[in-house]
Design a protein around this motif. Structure first.
Motif, PDB file in Angstrom:
ATOM      1  N   SER A 129       1.056  -1.301   0.028  1.00 19.79           N
ATOM      2  CA  SER A 129       0.358  -0.463  -0.257  1.00 19.79           C
ATOM      3  C   SER A 129       0.688   1.221  -0.297  1.00 19.79           C
ATOM      4  CB  SER A 129      -1.070  -0.369   1.430  1.00 19.79           C
ATOM      5  OG  SER A 129       0.259  -0.251   2.715  1.00 19.79           O
ATOM      6  N   ALA A 130       2.198   1.101   0.404  1.00 26.58           N
ATOM      7  CA  ALA A 130       2.795   2.607   0.715  1.00 26.58           C
ATOM      8  C   ALA A 130       3.434   2.662  -0.830  1.00 26.58           C
ATOM      9  CB  ALA A 130       4.197   2.212   1.454  1.00 26.58           C
ATOM     10  N   HIS A 131       3.684   2.112  -1.350  1.00 25.21           N
ATOM     11  CA  HIS A 131       3.890   2.787  -2.503  1.00 25.21           C
ATOM     12  C   HIS A 131       2.749   2.921  -4.103  1.00 25.21           C
ATOM     13  CE1 HIS A 131       6.909   2.100  -6.321  1.00 25.21           C
ATOM     14  NE2 HIS A 131       6.036   0.410  -7.070  1.00 25.21           N
ATOM     15  N   HIS A 167      -3.788   5.034   7.384  1.00 24.90           N
ATOM     16  CA  HIS A 167      -4.457   5.639   6.013  1.00 24.90           C
ATOM     17  C   HIS A 167      -4.880   5.328   5.541  1.00 24.90           C
ATOM     18  CE1 HIS A 167      -6.494   8.461   2.729  1.00 24.90           C
ATOM     19  NE2 HIS A 167      -4.697   7.644   1.961  1.00 24.90           N
ATOM     20  N   ALA A 168      -3.251   4.018   4.832  1.00 23.08           N
ATOM     21  CA  ALA A 168      -3.885   2.454   4.269  1.00 23.08           C
ATOM     22  C   ALA A 168      -4.972   1.829   4.642  1.00 23.08           C
ATOM     23  CB  ALA A 168      -2.942   1.706   3.850  1.00 23.08           C
ATOM     24  N   MET A 172      -8.424   0.346   3.298  1.00 19.65           N
ATOM     25  CA  MET A 172      -8.530  -0.940   2.555  1.00 19.65           C
ATOM     26  C   MET A 172      -9.979  -1.536   3.008  1.00 19.65           C
ATOM     27  SD  MET A 172      -4.622  -1.943   3.190  1.00 19.65           S
ATOM     28  CE  MET A 172      -4.532  -3.591   2.772  1.00 19.65           C
ATOM     29  N   ARG A 173     -10.532  -1.218   4.641  1.00 23.02           N
ATOM     30  CA  ARG A 173     -10.706  -1.286   5.278  1.00 23.02           C
ATOM     31  C   ARG A 173     -12.970  -1.100   4.289  1.00 23.02           C
ATOM     32  NH1 ARG A 173     -12.610  -5.837   6.606  1.00 23.02           N
ATOM     33  NH2 ARG A 173     -10.959  -6.234   8.174  1.00 23.02           N
ATOM     34  N   ASP A 174     -12.342   0.294   4.383  1.00 19.48           N
ATOM     35  CA  ASP A 174     -13.180   0.927   3.706  1.00 19.48           C
ATOM     36  C   ASP A 174     -13.911   0.112   2.375  1.00 19.48           C
ATOM     37  OD1 ASP A 174     -13.681   2.852   5.851  1.00 19.48           O
ATOM     38  OD2 ASP A 174     -12.968   4.850   4.602  1.00 19.48           O
TER      39      ASP A 174
END
Length: 231
Positions: A129-131, A167-168, A172-174
């Motif tokens: 996710s950081a990428h 944040h990621a 992802m949960r949303d």
């Protein structure tokens, strides 16, 4: 804020992880032998050190790790071998080249191959996710869901862009709602960081510093006033 959870409950959410590339089979065996004492249910190790004495634990292993730049057929074959060697859960790294190209059909097709190879076992998709941009995180999570994954996971912990962020995890949960689990992994080194990930919606945690974090968690709980709202 998450509901208060005990040390034992937290331990049950952790994939206790040893993925250093120079880990020997002897070190992996010692790692599993000591993991039981922490109260975790699962450990995550490289497939090359399998099979191992499980010591009553579930084995998570990684596929296409850490780059994800493997052919889907190769990832599926690696999955089958890992399961034959005693793995219980598979964490597969998404092909970031397909993600960056916006080839969502390709992403889904590759993950479907791994899903078909891992029927009856938990499958987590590592998206790094950081990428990724927010739009790429959303689209990758949706492709993973369409392919039949059980979890989406933030990070390998090896990408130079970094590991998990609240944040990621929240994004992802949303995106997946209650349909999939969300595993936060990579750079989580304190009880405060764990709490942040849980508050953001993580349901599983990949940790290498498990013993220190559980001790910190237990210490904070014992120091809290009896009427505190907790974690």
């Amino acid at each position: 804020m998450t509901e208060p959870i005990s040390r034992a409950e937290l331990a049950g959410m952790i994939d206790h992880t040893l993925l250093a590339s120079d880990t020997t089979a002897v070190q992996a065996a010692e790692f599993l032998a000591s993991a039981r004492e922490l109260g975790v249910a699962r450990v995550c190790v490289s497939p090359s050190v399998l099979p191992l004495d499980k010591h009553g634990l579930e084995i998570v292993t990684v596929v296409g790790f850490p780059s994800g730049a493997h052919h889907g057929v190769t990832k599926a074959a690696e999955t089958l071998r890992a399961l034959d060697d005693g793995a219980d859960e598979i964490d597969v790294v998404v092909n970031l080249g397909l993600v960056k190209a916006g080839d969502w059909a390709g992403v889904e097709a590759e993950l479907t191959l791994v899903r078909e190879a891992s029927v009856g076992h938990v499958l987590k998709v590592i998206i790094e996710s950081a990428h990724l941009t927010d739009d790429e995180i959303v689209a990758t999570c949706r492709a993973a869901e369409r392919a039949g994954a059980d979890f989406v996971k933030t990070s390998t912990g090896f990408h130079p862009a970094g590991g998990a962020t609240a944040h990621a995890v929240r994004l992802m949960r949303d995106t997946v709602g209650d349909a999939l689990g969300v595993k936060a992994s990579g750079g989580i080194r304190s009880a405060a960081a764990v709490r942040e990930m849980l508050d953001a919606g993580a349901t599983r945690l990949g940790l290498s510093g498990t013993a220190a974090i559980l001790a910190e968690w237990e210490g904070e709980a014992s120091d809290a006033p009896a009427d505190a709202s907790g974690y």
